[in-house]
Design an enzyme around this catalytic site. Structure first.
Site, short mmCIF file in Angstrom:
data_model
loop_
_atom_site.label_atom_id
_atom_site.label_comp_id
_atom_site.label_asym_id
_atom_site.label_seq_id
_atom_site.Cartn_x
_atom_site.Cartn_y
_atom_site.Cartn_z
N CYS A 281 0.87 -1.16 0.00
CA CYS A 281 0.00 0.00 0.00
C CYS A 281 0.91 1.21 0.00
O CYS A 281 1.39 1.63 1.06
CB CYS A 281 -0.90 -0.02 1.24
SG CYS A 281 -1.89 1.48 1.42
N CYS B 4 -2.74 0.36 6.86
CA CYS B 4 -1.66 -0.50 6.37
C CYS B 4 -0.30 -0.20 7.01
O CYS B 4 0.44 -1.12 7.36
CB CYS B 4 -1.55 -0.39 4.85
SG CYS B 4 -3.09 -0.80 4.02
N GLN C 95 -0.20 -1.41 10.54
CA GLN C 95 -0.27 -2.88 10.51
C GLN C 95 1.10 -3.47 10.18
O GLN C 95 1.53 -4.44 10.78
CB GLN C 95 -1.25 -3.33 9.42
CG GLN C 95 -2.70 -3.19 9.78
CD GLN C 95 -3.26 -4.42 10.44
OE1 GLN C 95 -2.54 -5.38 10.69
NE2 GLN C 95 -4.54 -4.40 10.72
N THR D 128 -15.54 0.71 0.45
CA THR D 128 -14.34 0.27 -0.26
C THR D 128 -14.64 -0.90 -1.21
O THR D 128 -14.10 -0.99 -2.30
CB THR D 128 -13.21 -0.08 0.74
OG1 THR D 128 -12.09 -0.60 0.03
CG2 THR D 128 -13.65 -1.07 1.80
N ASP E 245 -12.32 -8.22 -4.14
CA ASP E 245 -10.95 -8.44 -3.67
C ASP E 245 -10.24 -9.30 -4.71
O ASP E 245 -10.57 -10.47 -4.86
CB ASP E 245 -10.98 -9.12 -2.29
CG ASP E 245 -9.60 -9.17 -1.64
OD1 ASP E 245 -8.60 -9.10 -2.37
OD2 ASP E 245 -9.55 -9.26 -0.40
N ARG F 138 -7.10 -10.16 -4.81
CA ARG F 138 -5.81 -10.71 -4.38
C ARG F 138 -5.77 -12.22 -4.54
O ARG F 138 -6.75 -12.91 -4.29
CB ARG F 138 -5.54 -10.35 -2.92
CG ARG F 138 -5.15 -8.90 -2.78
CD ARG F 138 -4.94 -8.52 -1.35
NE ARG F 138 -6.17 -8.55 -0.59
CZ ARG F 138 -6.27 -8.12 0.66
NH1 ARG F 138 -5.22 -7.62 1.27
NH2 ARG F 138 -7.41 -8.18 1.30
#
Ligand SMILES: [Zn+2]
Length: 233
Positions: free
Chosen positions: A72, A85, A88, A131, A143, A145
């Site tokens: 990010c 992020c 984290q 989001t 998502d 990913r």
């Protein structure tokens, strides 16, 4: 049945001293790889006892604590307050360094949609979408990913079993399908700021993340990822 992964190999490894903005410092052993499925330049940071050479003792030790962290740029580098992020990642590095393990830095900006698209999604969020809705409005899945490369990196590092540092149940499920044995899921802390509360609440409600996010307003309570399962039940 877990998928058979194409093998990746360690390309280089080197020692990298780290110092974060708050002064926390540690040493990492950084790995690069050949043969990752998506061709992107993902990195593994070995921390704690995994920052040193892989002796037989280290290999026999407890399953390492592993955090797959999705890149990010705005949060990790510039301290954007729209997400959590940066904090984290900072938390993960210290917790992993304390017990030994790896931070996988995955080049999956914006849940895999890319930096410009993520910023487009932010603009839509300013118009009222959350989001996940914003990603869908832009023509992406909620998502995008994929953790194939993460599983390949773990395999190249010789790690069949890991303790997973994540609040995202999808990461554990995907890694399991890819043949990684997740011995334990370890939750991360909640990094709430004045501007990311809505984002975190959406993650908890929609993504089934195990986060305790205090909600404001009448009937305020703490929202957890378990609420989503409860709503569906
Ligand atoms: Zn972020």
């Amino acid at each position: 049945m877990p998928r058979i992964l194409p093998a990746a190999t360690i390309r280089t490894q080197l020692v990298l001293p780290l110092r974060f903005a708050d002064g926390y410092a540690t040493t990492a052993r950084v790995f690069t790889f050949d043969g990752l499925a998506d061709g992107l330049e993902h990195l593994a940071f070995g921390l704690g006892d995994r920052a040193g050479p892989f002796t037989p003792e280290v290999r026999r030790a407890m399953p390492p604590l592993v955090r797959p962290h999705s890149e990010c740029l705005t949060g990790d580098v510039f301290g954007s307050q729209r997400c959590d992020c940066g904090p984290q990642m900072r938390e993960a590095v210290e917790r992993i360094a304390d017990v030994g393990g790896f931070l996988l830095y995955l080049r999956q900006e914006g849940r895999g949609i890319g930096l410009y698209a993520k910023l487009d999604a932010y603009a839509l969020q300013d118009g009222g979408l959350d989001t996940y809705q914003a990603n869908v409005a832009l023509g992406y899945t909620e998502d995008d990913r994929d953790y194939t490369a993460a599983a390949q990196m773990l395999q190249a590092l010789g790690l069949a079993r890991v303790a997973l540092l994540s609040n995202n149940p999808d990461k554990a499920v995907q890694l399991g399908r890819l043949g990684v044995i997740v011995t334990e899921r370890v939750r991360t802390g909640v990094h709430l700021s004045a501007t990311n509360g809505r984002y975190l609440a959406t993650k908890a409600r929609h993504g089934a993340h195990t986060l305790d996010v205090p909600l404001s307003g009448p009937g305020a309570r703490r929202l957890t990822g378990d609420d989503r399962a409860a709503e569906r039940a």
